[in-house]
Enzyme design. Sequence first.
Site, PDB file in Angstrom:
ATOM      1  N   PHE A 126       0.816  -1.228   0.000  1.00 29.87           N
ATOM      2  CA  PHE A 126       0.000   0.000   0.000  1.00 29.87           C
ATOM      3  C   PHE A 126       0.837   1.260   0.000  1.00 29.87           C
ATOM      4  O   PHE A 126       0.390   2.331  -0.368  1.00 29.87           O
ATOM      5  CB  PHE A 126      -0.943   0.013   1.203  1.00 29.87           C
ATOM      6  CG  PHE A 126      -1.899  -1.136   1.209  1.00 29.87           C
ATOM      7  CD1 PHE A 126      -2.542  -1.523   0.053  1.00 29.87           C
ATOM      8  CD2 PHE A 126      -2.146  -1.848   2.372  1.00 29.87           C
ATOM      9  CE1 PHE A 126      -3.428  -2.591   0.051  1.00 29.87           C
ATOM     10  CE2 PHE A 126      -3.033  -2.918   2.377  1.00 29.87           C
ATOM     11  CZ  PHE A 126      -3.666  -3.289   1.221  1.00 29.87           C
ATOM     12  N   ARG A 127       2.116   1.127   0.463  1.00 32.29           N
ATOM     13  CA  ARG A 127       2.978   2.308   0.520  1.00 32.29           C
ATOM     14  C   ARG A 127       3.661   2.613  -0.803  1.00 32.29           C
ATOM     15  O   ARG A 127       4.239   3.669  -0.977  1.00 32.29           O
ATOM     16  CB  ARG A 127       4.075   2.117   1.565  1.00 32.29           C
ATOM     17  CG  ARG A 127       3.596   2.282   2.975  1.00 32.29           C
ATOM     18  CD  ARG A 127       4.767   2.299   3.944  1.00 32.29           C
ATOM     19  NE  ARG A 127       4.290   2.416   5.305  1.00 32.29           N
ATOM     20  CZ  ARG A 127       3.826   1.409   6.016  1.00 32.29           C
ATOM     21  NH1 ARG A 127       3.801   0.207   5.506  1.00 32.29           N
ATOM     22  NH2 ARG A 127       3.387   1.598   7.238  1.00 32.29           N
ATOM     23  N   GLN A 146       6.034  -6.657   9.958  1.00 30.83           N
ATOM     24  CA  GLN A 146       5.270  -5.425   9.804  1.00 30.83           C
ATOM     25  C   GLN A 146       3.959  -5.720   9.076  1.00 30.83           C
ATOM     26  O   GLN A 146       3.134  -4.828   8.908  1.00 30.83           O
ATOM     27  CB  GLN A 146       6.073  -4.418   8.974  1.00 30.83           C
ATOM     28  CG  GLN A 146       7.387  -3.996   9.599  1.00 30.83           C
ATOM     29  CD  GLN A 146       8.196  -3.086   8.678  1.00 30.83           C
ATOM     30  OE1 GLN A 146       8.637  -3.500   7.614  1.00 30.83           O
ATOM     31  NE2 GLN A 146       8.367  -1.849   9.089  1.00 30.83           N
ATOM     32  N   ILE A 171       0.253  -7.352   8.180  1.00 29.82           N
ATOM     33  CA  ILE A 171      -0.981  -7.549   8.955  1.00 29.82           C
ATOM     34  C   ILE A 171      -1.845  -8.627   8.314  1.00 29.82           C
ATOM     35  O   ILE A 171      -3.006  -8.794   8.664  1.00 29.82           O
ATOM     36  CB  ILE A 171      -1.786  -6.230   9.030  1.00 29.82           C
ATOM     37  CG1 ILE A 171      -2.128  -5.736   7.617  1.00 29.82           C
ATOM     38  CG2 ILE A 171      -1.007  -5.164   9.804  1.00 29.82           C
ATOM     39  CD1 ILE A 171      -3.144  -4.596   7.602  1.00 29.82           C
ATOM     40  N   ASP A 172      -1.250  -9.375   7.354  1.00 36.97           N
ATOM     41  CA  ASP A 172      -2.058 -10.272   6.528  1.00 36.97           C
ATOM     42  C   ASP A 172      -2.250 -11.670   7.098  1.00 36.97           C
ATOM     43  O   ASP A 172      -2.973 -12.481   6.523  1.00 36.97           O
ATOM     44  CB  ASP A 172      -1.457 -10.361   5.118  1.00 36.97           C
ATOM     45  CG  ASP A 172       0.031 -10.705   5.145  1.00 36.97           C
ATOM     46  OD1 ASP A 172       0.456 -11.496   6.002  1.00 36.97           O
ATOM     47  OD2 ASP A 172       0.771 -10.173   4.282  1.00 36.97           O
ATOM     48  N   HIS A 213       2.534  -4.453  13.711  1.00 36.82           N
ATOM     49  CA  HIS A 213       1.434  -3.595  13.263  1.00 36.82           C
ATOM     50  C   HIS A 213       0.074  -4.261  13.423  1.00 36.82           C
ATOM     51  O   HIS A 213      -0.903  -3.833  12.816  1.00 36.82           O
ATOM     52  CB  HIS A 213       1.662  -3.159  11.808  1.00 36.82           C
ATOM     53  CG  HIS A 213       2.906  -2.337  11.630  1.00 36.82           C
ATOM     54  ND1 HIS A 213       3.416  -2.011  10.407  1.00 36.82           N
ATOM     55  CD2 HIS A 213       3.737  -1.765  12.543  1.00 36.82           C
ATOM     56  CE1 HIS A 213       4.534  -1.287  10.567  1.00 36.82           C
ATOM     57  NE2 HIS A 213       4.736  -1.137  11.857  1.00 36.82           N
ATOM     58  N   CYS A 232     -12.384  -4.844  20.178  1.00 41.36           N
ATOM     59  CA  CYS A 232     -13.030  -3.686  20.793  1.00 41.36           C
ATOM     60  C   CYS A 232     -11.956  -2.808  21.406  1.00 41.36           C
ATOM     61  O   CYS A 232     -11.090  -3.286  22.139  1.00 41.36           O
ATOM     62  CB  CYS A 232     -14.006  -4.164  21.866  1.00 41.36           C
ATOM     63  SG  CYS A 232     -14.637  -2.792  22.866  1.00 41.36           S
ATOM     64  N   SER A 288      11.397  -5.548   3.478  1.00 44.20           N
ATOM     65  CA  SER A 288      11.041  -4.289   4.140  1.00 44.20           C
ATOM     66  C   SER A 288      11.990  -3.200   3.661  1.00 44.20           C
ATOM     67  O   SER A 288      13.190  -3.428   3.547  1.00 44.20           O
ATOM     68  CB  SER A 288      11.153  -4.410   5.662  1.00 44.20           C
ATOM     69  OG  SER A 288      10.978  -3.134   6.259  1.00 44.20           O
ATOM     70  N   ASP A 329      14.344 -11.232  -6.264  1.00 44.02           N
ATOM     71  CA  ASP A 329      12.964 -11.557  -5.925  1.00 44.02           C
ATOM     72  C   ASP A 329      12.964 -12.556  -4.752  1.00 44.02           C
ATOM     73  O   ASP A 329      13.665 -13.562  -4.781  1.00 44.02           O
ATOM     74  CB  ASP A 329      12.291 -12.170  -7.161  1.00 44.02           C
ATOM     75  CG  ASP A 329      10.911 -12.700  -6.827  1.00 44.02           C
ATOM     76  OD1 ASP A 329      10.021 -11.867  -6.616  1.00 44.02           O
ATOM     77  OD2 ASP A 329      10.740 -13.927  -6.756  1.00 44.02           O
TER      78      ASP A 329
HETATM   79 ZN   LIG Z   1     -16.022  -4.091  24.239  1.00 42.74          ZN
END
Ligand SMILES: [Zn+2]
Length: 250
Positions: free
Chosen positions: A39-40, A105, A107-108, A125, A133, A199, A241
């Site tokens: 995304f960066r 780093q 999140i997948d 991350h 919550c 990274s 790669d």
């Molecule tokens: Zn809660």
Amino acid sequence: MERDDQRKIERLGTLLRSMRRGVAFTGAGLSTGSGIPDFRSPGGLWTRHRPIDFDSFLSSAESRREAWRRKFAIDDATNGAAPNAAHRAVARLVEQGGIATVVTQNIDGLHQASGVTGEKLIELHGNGTYATCLDCGARHELAEIRPGFEATGEPPACRICGGFVKSATISFGQPMPAEAMRRAQDAAREADVFLVLGSSLVVYPAAALPVSAKQAGAALVIANREPTDLDPIADLVLRTDLVALLAPFA
Ligand SMILES: [Zn+2]
């Protein structure tokens, strides 16, 4: 292949086979081979849509709505992503005992999917495959949140306390998880080999970890498509790669 490259790959192989307290530090470049975009990167999502920062999420229902709308759009675009040979190589090296800790780093959730779990894995991350919550910490599954969000357009509330529910990732402006950072720093200082895999090392404070490792005596290996600021202090720099580079170890 250039002779120089061949020599570097042999050197990597020697390090991977001999290390005993290795740390793999992984970033977006490890998962592009699984079809998950960085995304960066130029033209990436974050250059087109500014990420929603944590303060906005807390203060604005519209921001929360937008955050969830984007979250599900990204999930649809990356639906079915599976670990690639580079993830599998990391998992194999963990299983064989060479890598003591994987610090990511990403999140997948693809390290978990390849079998690296629990104490061996530090997600700096957070993790985008579920939600929590913000008030009571209860875990919420995305599959349970989505129908309600799509039906009402209202951001989800905690079933237990009514608090805001957010993807379990660390947003811009949200403090880094202290416990995860402490564990990552300990692992870096104890490492004999510190492997940077995919990274660009631009996100601080996480990018300080390779420096800590190097100062404590680790061999520093940087395998990334683009040059990084730490290349000059690395013992080995590979621009290959990652899937091709690590497939022989998977
Ligand atoms: Zn809660």
